[in-house]
Design a protein around this motif. Structure first.
Motif, PDB file in Angstrom:
ATOM      1  N   LYS A 102       0.811  -1.137  -0.118  1.00 25.47           N
ATOM      2  CA  LYS A 102      -0.097  -0.276  -0.018  1.00 25.47           C
ATOM      3  C   LYS A 102       0.728   1.118  -0.050  1.00 25.47           C
ATOM      4  O   LYS A 102       0.515   2.286  -0.705  1.00 25.47           O
ATOM      5  N   ARG A 103       2.092   1.228   0.667  1.00 26.81           N
ATOM      6  CA  ARG A 103       2.758   2.360   0.715  1.00 26.81           C
ATOM      7  C   ARG A 103       3.396   2.811  -0.752  1.00 26.81           C
ATOM      8  O   ARG A 103       3.379   3.889  -1.024  1.00 26.81           O
ATOM      9  N   GLN A 104       3.647   1.675  -1.538  1.00 26.55           N
ATOM     10  CA  GLN A 104       4.189   1.977  -2.792  1.00 26.55           C
ATOM     11  C   GLN A 104       3.105   2.490  -3.857  1.00 26.55           C
ATOM     12  O   GLN A 104       3.389   3.445  -4.463  1.00 26.55           O
ATOM     13  N   ARG A 105       2.045   2.287  -3.376  1.00 31.27           N
ATOM     14  CA  ARG A 105       0.749   2.631  -4.448  1.00 31.27           C
ATOM     15  C   ARG A 105       0.228   4.011  -3.829  1.00 31.27           C
ATOM     16  O   ARG A 105       0.272   4.872  -4.912  1.00 31.27           O
ATOM     17  N   SER A 114       1.183   9.787  -5.321  1.00 25.83           N
ATOM     18  CA  SER A 114       1.590  11.116  -4.976  1.00 25.83           C
ATOM     19  C   SER A 114       2.259  11.709  -6.065  1.00 25.83           C
ATOM     20  O   SER A 114       2.407  12.910  -6.464  1.00 25.83           O
ATOM     21  N   LEU A 115       3.201  10.860  -6.501  1.00 24.71           N
ATOM     22  CA  LEU A 115       4.219  10.921  -7.756  1.00 24.71           C
ATOM     23  C   LEU A 115       3.338  11.553  -8.923  1.00 24.71           C
ATOM     24  O   LEU A 115       3.744  12.637  -9.493  1.00 24.71           O
ATOM     25  N   ALA A 116       2.254  10.672  -9.261  1.00 24.95           N
ATOM     26  CA  ALA A 116       1.410  11.068 -10.549  1.00 24.95           C
ATOM     27  C   ALA A 116       0.760  12.497 -10.293  1.00 24.95           C
ATOM     28  O   ALA A 116       0.778  13.110 -11.306  1.00 24.95           O
ATOM     29  N   CYS A 117       0.507  12.713  -8.977  1.00 23.98           N
ATOM     30  CA  CYS A 117      -0.224  13.930  -8.828  1.00 23.98           C
ATOM     31  C   CYS A 117       0.616  15.268  -9.132  1.00 23.98           C
ATOM     32  O   CYS A 117       0.137  16.120  -9.803  1.00 23.98           O
ATOM     33  N   ILE A 118       1.828  15.105  -8.550  1.00 24.67           N
ATOM     34  CA  ILE A 118       2.690  16.143  -8.556  1.00 24.67           C
ATOM     35  C   ILE A 118       3.077  16.470 -10.266  1.00 24.67           C
ATOM     36  O   ILE A 118       3.051  17.210 -10.467  1.00 24.67           O
ATOM     37  N   GLN A 119       3.239  15.205 -10.716  1.00 28.20           N
ATOM     38  CA  GLN A 119       3.613  15.159 -12.149  1.00 28.20           C
ATOM     39  C   GLN A 119       2.517  15.814 -13.186  1.00 28.20           C
ATOM     40  O   GLN A 119       2.635  16.498 -13.980  1.00 28.20           O
ATOM     41  N   LEU A 152       7.422  22.512  -6.920  1.00 31.75           N
ATOM     42  CA  LEU A 152       6.846  21.021  -7.219  1.00 31.75           C
ATOM     43  C   LEU A 152       7.999  20.009  -7.463  1.00 31.75           C
ATOM     44  O   LEU A 152       7.884  19.037  -7.502  1.00 31.75           O
ATOM     45  N   VAL A 153       8.994  20.662  -8.245  1.00 27.82           N
ATOM     46  CA  VAL A 153      10.201  19.916  -8.833  1.00 27.82           C
ATOM     47  C   VAL A 153      10.639  19.323  -7.242  1.00 27.82           C
ATOM     48  O   VAL A 153      11.477  18.375  -7.326  1.00 27.82           O
ATOM     49  N   GLY A 158      12.162  15.065  -3.549  1.00 31.12           N
ATOM     50  CA  GLY A 158      11.977  14.341  -2.239  1.00 31.12           C
ATOM     51  C   GLY A 158      11.340  13.196  -2.212  1.00 31.12           C
ATOM     52  O   GLY A 158      11.482  12.208  -1.452  1.00 31.12           O
ATOM     53  N   LEU A 159      10.006  13.118  -3.036  1.00 29.09           N
ATOM     54  CA  LEU A 159       9.231  11.839  -3.014  1.00 29.09           C
ATOM     55  C   LEU A 159      10.009  10.546  -3.668  1.00 29.09           C
ATOM     56  O   LEU A 159       9.990   9.494  -3.263  1.00 29.09           O
ATOM     57  N   LYS A 160      10.616  11.117  -4.736  1.00 20.09           N
ATOM     58  CA  LYS A 160      11.689   9.990  -5.281  1.00 20.09           C
ATOM     59  C   LYS A 160      12.651   9.461  -4.532  1.00 20.09           C
ATOM     60  O   LYS A 160      13.122   8.402  -4.174  1.00 20.09           O
ATOM     61  N   GLN A 161      13.343  10.469  -3.613  1.00 18.80           N
ATOM     62  CA  GLN A 161      14.282   9.819  -2.609  1.00 18.80           C
ATOM     63  C   GLN A 161      13.617   9.218  -1.651  1.00 18.80           C
ATOM     64  O   GLN A 161      14.332   8.191  -1.221  1.00 18.80           O
TER      65      GLN A 161
END
Length: 71
Positions: free
Chosen positions: A2-5, A10-15, A31-32, A37-40
């Motif tokens: 669930k954490r990955q989902r 969240s990544l999709a929303c920011i993109q 946003l960048v 931060g989320l990717k890290q």
């Protein structure tokens, strides 16, 4: 799992927000920075709750500050 989902959502929303026209440079930079931060966070195999909360708090503060400031 669930954490990955949740993280991918969240990544999709920011993109999606980055893909919009009419963003100010400060908004785009926030946003960048949030995306980085989320990717890290995604790269960390097992982050502690404290790390997750710290990253989410920093991202939220940056985004809210920039988007509220523009109004």
């Amino acid at each position: 799992m669930k954490r990955q989902r949740d993280l991918h959502a969240s990544l999709a929303c920011i993109q999606a927000m980055l893909a919009q026209d009419g963003l100010e440079p400060e908004q785009r930079n926030a946003l960048v920075k949030a995306l980085k931060g989320l990717k890290q966070l995604r790269r960390d195999a097992n982050p502690s709750k404290q790390i997750v909360y710290r990253v989410i708090r920093a991202i939220t503060e940056d985004i809210v500050k920039v988007f509220i400031q523009q109004k």
